[in-house]
Design an enzyme around this catalytic site. Sequence first.
Site, short mmCIF file in Angstrom:
data_model
loop_
_atom_site.label_atom_id
_atom_site.label_comp_id
_atom_site.label_asym_id
_atom_site.label_seq_id
_atom_site.Cartn_x
_atom_site.Cartn_y
_atom_site.Cartn_z
N ASP A 284 1.07 -1.16 0.09
CA ASP A 284 0.01 -0.08 -0.06
C ASP A 284 0.91 1.13 0.18
O ASP A 284 2.28 1.07 0.13
CB ASP A 284 -1.13 -0.20 1.17
C1 BGC Z 1 -4.82 3.31 0.45
C2 BGC Z 1 -5.05 2.38 -0.71
C3 BGC Z 1 -5.21 3.29 -2.15
C4 BGC Z 1 -3.84 3.98 -2.03
C5 BGC Z 1 -3.41 4.68 -3.29
C6 BGC Z 1 -3.73 4.37 0.28
O1 BGC Z 1 -3.63 5.10 1.42
O2 BGC Z 1 -4.99 2.62 1.75
O3 BGC Z 1 -6.36 1.57 -0.78
O4 BGC Z 1 -5.12 2.44 -3.11
O5 BGC Z 1 -3.58 4.84 -1.03
O6 BGC Z 1 -4.15 5.93 -3.50
#
Ligand code: BGC
Length: 737
Positions: A284
């Site tokens: 993530d």
């Molecule tokens: C979130 C993800 C997301 C990523 C990119 C993160 O903070 O937890 O689900 O895909 O950001 O935007």
Amino acid sequence: MNALTRRLLPLLLAIAPLPALAQQPPGPPALAWKTGAEARAIERRIDALLARMTTAEKIGQLNLRGRGDEFRPEWVAQGRTGAVMNFTSPAEIAAVRAQVAQSRLKIPLILGLDAINGFATYFPQPIGQAATFNPRLVELASYWSAREARATGINWTFAPMIDMTRDARWGRNMEGAGEDVHLASVIAAARVVGYHRGGLATSAKHFVGYGAAEGGRDYNSVWIPVSQLWDYQIPPFRAAISAGAFTVMTSLSAMNGIAATGDRSLVTDVLKGRLGFRGFVVSDFDSVRELINHGMASDRAEAARKAFLAGVDMDMMSGAYDAHLADEIRAGRVPAAALDEAVRRVLRVKFHMGLFEEPPFDPTTAARDMATPAARADSLAVARESIVMLRNHEAALPLRSSVRSIAVVGGAATHQEDWQYSDNAGLPRVRPPKLPDELTRLLGPDVAISFAPGLATHCNLAAGDTAGAVRTAEAADVVVVMLGEDCEQIGEGTSRAHLDLPPVQQALLDALIATGKPVVVILHTTRPFVLTRFEGRVAAILQAFHLGTEGRTALAEVITGHVNPSGKLPMTFPRATGQVPIYYDSLPTGRPRLTNARYETGYTDEKLEPLYPFGFGLSFSRFTFEALTLDAPRVARDGTVAGSVRVSNIAGPAGREVVQVYVRQKVASRSRPVRQLRFFEKVEVAAGGQATVRFAIPVRSLGFHDDQARYRVEPGEYEIYVGNDSNATLSATVTVR
Ligand code: BGC
């Protein structure tokens, strides 16, 4: 024509037809894993490509970088980044993609974006899609989200989020499918199929347990016993992988004391091993570096090593692989073979997506594919079925033909840009219709519609002109007030400690109720709220989980009776925040609440039951369930529990009802939930008509995992409950031999 017929006429005439998939204009080819000889040929192409790659080029494939100040397009030409994210303008995307042609090996880019519930046309938030209990509509929502984003040159999305949660305090409820594991698994598969059909590769996320954050506080640690991990958290991932998910994203949180991004037993042993996942695993956002914050690494080099050795193939945004993997390999702390394995997974996805064969991207056609009439029609179809009617006292809805004036209150009713994850910068976008305008359109000039914001902004957190709203209400026959959450109160990082309406909203609502006019409340929220303070005092409640571009049209259609509501709650609605976590498929206790005595499970200051149970939702029709029959009273462990039930629409217009079949194993080697949803189907039943619904539940799906993660289906008696919410009472018993 009598008043009742006049009131119901729109419904009799116009139950919204199911959208026809066949009529969609041609789009990009659907994505799917290749099989057999084609898949074997891809592995040989990967071997050949790997043999030509330098270590730096290999690490480049694992480096996901995003649009922003630091990003340098030439990294692509240098082979230093094989994946990018958060680009939304077709011209910028074309420029980044053009860098590939300058690179030595010309390996295509994968371009990711959170295209969660739409791009130019918005659909209900995923929790609202789940409320349709209609996987076909859910698939459509993902399909269009993909088609529109794909037209801009994006080819990968960070969706679906399939984290299970039983906690309304957690802000990311909106991105998931609610509390039930069967519903969530069906929806996970539907979303994967929809995105792939629309041309975006999926990323099932967040592996695993992210939605079980303690206290509902985002990013907080989670504690999940083995049996629950396998019975409750993993099944939606299994469903997404079976449906062909190309990538999986790790969770930001730590489960049982180990941050998911550094957990080899989860990522390598469970996901890539036991679940047989062939695609690549992406961290993530910054979660590789965050291993330092978790106290699992002392610096970025150690974080890179730990995440990589855990099996995280691609580093989203932390730059740790880019900066340190080469040194780690040189020093022998990371085996070169592991690098090849990670790169193989990334290349495998790119080959199976067909990126190496793709014609050059043309940014000039993107605008043509945004917010097409077909996408908007489907968005409306999903919004209609997403609305959950929670209360309809004395059949307040649809509004009677005697209603001559309606006061619409709340900035949300006229706001035209609800909060979205990503913005389709610069491309055509729809100005969503406003609720007062839609009521006027549907009711004609004889009904006066007035509007008062009541609160300072659509964000609904600051008091506004309450007196003005009250005056508007006093002058009308009926009040329709739209309250809830928006702006910075929804989505990631928006946990709540209080689930009641914010005090300014409750005060406004109290003032409106005090006028004595019937009040219809629209809850524009993205999670269950506590409605106890007002639910008994208002005429009707419509739950709208942020319905997207066409949402206010769909609401006006329900209020005026053009559409018969059919949404159902994908999460239990508590009576008090203190009941959370509250969910229907709990285990029985040794001291059930039978006589309201002290030593029976419960609360001294609140009822045990929720306000509205999982699966609940009213209709303008009255449905009854009869004639539950099982094909056989005894079935083998490799057999199927099959049967049928009759649904009758005994009063009101044609409508749609969700037949829900719950199962309970009465006695087992461990305590089993009081009931679990195992089958559901939405059926359309004509006014005065009947439908017979058949269900078939494989016995092998009725088992559970033990503490060693071994799955078992135990013989014995299983009770079946059928109805239209999780309190279903019509029952039968089947014996598994
Ligand atoms: C979130 C993800 C997301 C990523 C990119 C993160 O903070 O937890 O689900 O895909 O950001 O935007």
